[in-house]
Design an enzyme around this catalytic site. Sequence first.
Site, PDB file in Angstrom:
ATOM      1  N   GLY A  20       1.080  12.416   1.633  1.00 46.14           N
ATOM      2  CA  GLY A  20       1.646  11.991   0.222  1.00 46.14           C
ATOM      3  C   GLY A  20       1.940  10.562   0.504  1.00 46.14           C
ATOM      4  N   HIS A  31      -1.092   5.520  -1.819  1.00 47.17           N
ATOM      5  CA  HIS A  31      -1.352   4.273  -2.097  1.00 47.17           C
ATOM      6  C   HIS A  31      -2.847   4.155  -2.676  1.00 47.17           C
ATOM      7  CE1 HIS A  31      -2.889   4.076   1.931  1.00 47.17           C
ATOM      8  NE2 HIS A  31      -1.723   4.249   2.375  1.00 47.17           N
ATOM      9  N   GLU A  32      -3.342   3.102  -2.914  1.00 41.92           N
ATOM     10  CA  GLU A  32      -4.682   2.888  -3.358  1.00 41.92           C
ATOM     11  C   GLU A  32      -5.765   3.082  -2.195  1.00 41.92           C
ATOM     12  OE1 GLU A  32      -6.171   1.693  -6.206  1.00 41.92           O
ATOM     13  OE2 GLU A  32      -4.027   1.583  -6.839  1.00 41.92           O
ATOM     14  N   HIS A  92      -5.391   5.708  -0.135  1.00 44.38           N
ATOM     15  CA  HIS A  92      -5.718   7.195  -0.678  1.00 44.38           C
ATOM     16  C   HIS A  92      -6.480   7.330  -1.872  1.00 44.38           C
ATOM     17  CE1 HIS A  92      -1.790   7.585   1.584  1.00 44.38           C
ATOM     18  NE2 HIS A  92      -2.454   8.337   2.162  1.00 44.38           N
ATOM     19  N   GLN A 152       2.411  16.974  13.769  1.00 43.95           N
ATOM     20  CA  GLN A 152       1.990  15.959  14.356  1.00 43.95           C
ATOM     21  C   GLN A 152       3.102  14.787  14.719  1.00 43.95           C
ATOM     22  OE1 GLN A 152      -0.550  15.645  10.941  1.00 43.95           O
ATOM     23  NE2 GLN A 152      -0.400  13.511  10.959  1.00 43.95           N
ATOM     24  N   LYS A 205      -8.708   3.499   8.337  1.00 44.09           N
ATOM     25  CA  LYS A 205      -7.459   2.901   8.785  1.00 44.09           C
ATOM     26  C   LYS A 205      -7.087   3.759  10.005  1.00 44.09           C
ATOM     27  CE  LYS A 205      -3.130   1.728   8.419  1.00 44.09           C
ATOM     28  NZ  LYS A 205      -2.446   3.009   8.752  1.00 44.09           N
ATOM     29  N   VAL A 259      -8.603   0.062   2.790  1.00 36.85           N
ATOM     30  CA  VAL A 259      -8.193  -0.809   1.778  1.00 36.85           C
ATOM     31  C   VAL A 259      -7.144  -2.050   2.161  1.00 36.85           C
ATOM     32  CG1 VAL A 259      -7.306  -1.004  -0.814  1.00 36.85           C
ATOM     33  CG2 VAL A 259      -8.704   0.863   0.137  1.00 36.85           C
ATOM     34  N   LEU A 318      -3.188  -1.212   3.917  1.00 39.03           N
ATOM     35  CA  LEU A 318      -2.444  -0.219   3.277  1.00 39.03           C
ATOM     36  C   LEU A 318      -2.092   0.978   4.091  1.00 39.03           C
ATOM     37  CD1 LEU A 318      -3.879  -0.165  -0.651  1.00 39.03           C
ATOM     38  CD2 LEU A 318      -2.318  -1.907   0.603  1.00 39.03           C
ATOM     39  N   ARG A 371       3.550   3.739   5.609  1.00 39.84           N
ATOM     40  CA  ARG A 371       4.497   3.155   6.395  1.00 39.84           C
ATOM     41  C   ARG A 371       5.093   1.787   6.082  1.00 39.84           C
ATOM     42  NH1 ARG A 371       2.687   7.150  10.263  1.00 39.84           N
ATOM     43  NH2 ARG A 371       4.137   8.447  10.935  1.00 39.84           N
TER      44      ARG A 371
HETATM   45  O1  PAF Z   1      -3.744  10.980   8.131  1.00 38.01           O
HETATM   46  C1  PAF Z   1      -2.764  11.647   7.529  1.00 38.01           C
HETATM   47  O2  PAF Z   1      -2.246  11.394   6.401  1.00 38.01           O
HETATM   48  C2  PAF Z   1      -2.510  13.036   8.188  1.00 38.01           C
HETATM   49  O3  PAF Z   1      -2.909  12.749   9.427  1.00 38.01           O
HETATM   50  C3  PAF Z   1      -3.470  14.145   7.721  1.00 38.01           C
HETATM   51  C4  PAF Z   1      -5.091  13.922   8.137  1.00 38.01           C
HETATM   52  C5  PAF Z   1      -3.191  14.275   6.362  1.00 38.01           C
HETATM   53  C6  PAF Z   1      -2.874  15.463   8.548  1.00 38.01           C
HETATM   54  O4  PAF Z   1      -1.849  15.659   8.499  1.00 38.01           O
END
Ligand code: PAF
Length: 287
Positions: A39, A42-43, A45, A69, A157, A184, A192, A195
């Site tokens: 979530g 941004h551009e 994604h 993670q 990235k 991007v 981008l 964070r």
């Molecule tokens: O890159 C991410 O946002 C995360 O590491 C992912 C691939 C969604 C796994 O949680």
Amino acid sequence: MTTTSTSTPTVLSTIAATRELVRAARAEGRRVALVPTMGALHEGHLALVARGRELADLVVVSIFVNPLQFGPNEDFERYPRTLDADLAALAGRADAVFAPSVAEMYPAGASQTTVHAGAVGERYEGAARPGHFDGMLTVVSKLFNIVQPDVALFGQKDAQQAFLVKQMVADLNLPLAIEAVPIVREADGLALSSRNRYLSQGERVLALTLSAALGDAEEESVRGVPAARAAGLARFDQQPDVRLDYLVIVDPATFLPLEDDATGDGLMLVAARVGATRLIDNAPIHF
Ligand code: PAF
């Protein structure tokens, strides 16, 4: 591959409903793309989603901040959660959003069975964030099993992440294709990242050190690997407020450091802390 959504994507919070949606699409012969995200879109994604749209008929975006993670001292609690804005950004772009709760993904509280990223997973980001890549690969393999996509899209990235996902898919014979989509950047070069929203105005200026170091290294690449590395490092020497974690030039095929006398394709990886925010960036570099 012509279906184009015009409205807000269907939001699914359960594994069962997601499986059913994908099953119905497959029954109609549609190809499925998955864009895994946490979530705060941004551009970058949205470029993954757009590429997914080119490759498949049904585009599913997962939005899940995966506790597995994050290390104990990392930003899991404060990681931005912006579901309403994310859904608005995906309107007309994605068909469905899988946004499960932590309990839906980890009913037993965690995962007893995990995926181990192997030796490359312990270098660079993995050295700075022990266990990060095992947690990432574990949730990614769960998402692959839930959605069963034909193709999954990852941002370049997070180059080491994309490498490790491809390695997992090859090692475990998972039946899907992985595509890494180019970074991007803002007009001034900042890559981008979700964070980036942690950065103050002053920190945002300092954050440009990462992309500038990549540019300096590229300019020196005609002089070889050590000169390119030194040029990148010099940027950080000039900017002590940016705390370098690592700067390394790897072979993109193995992710092992390039020999000093190497020629051919390299990939420079950099990670640094600006204030409390840890940023990463990378760029191809040819010798
Ligand atoms: O890159 C991410 O946002 C995360 O590491 C992912 C691939 C969604 C796994 O949680």
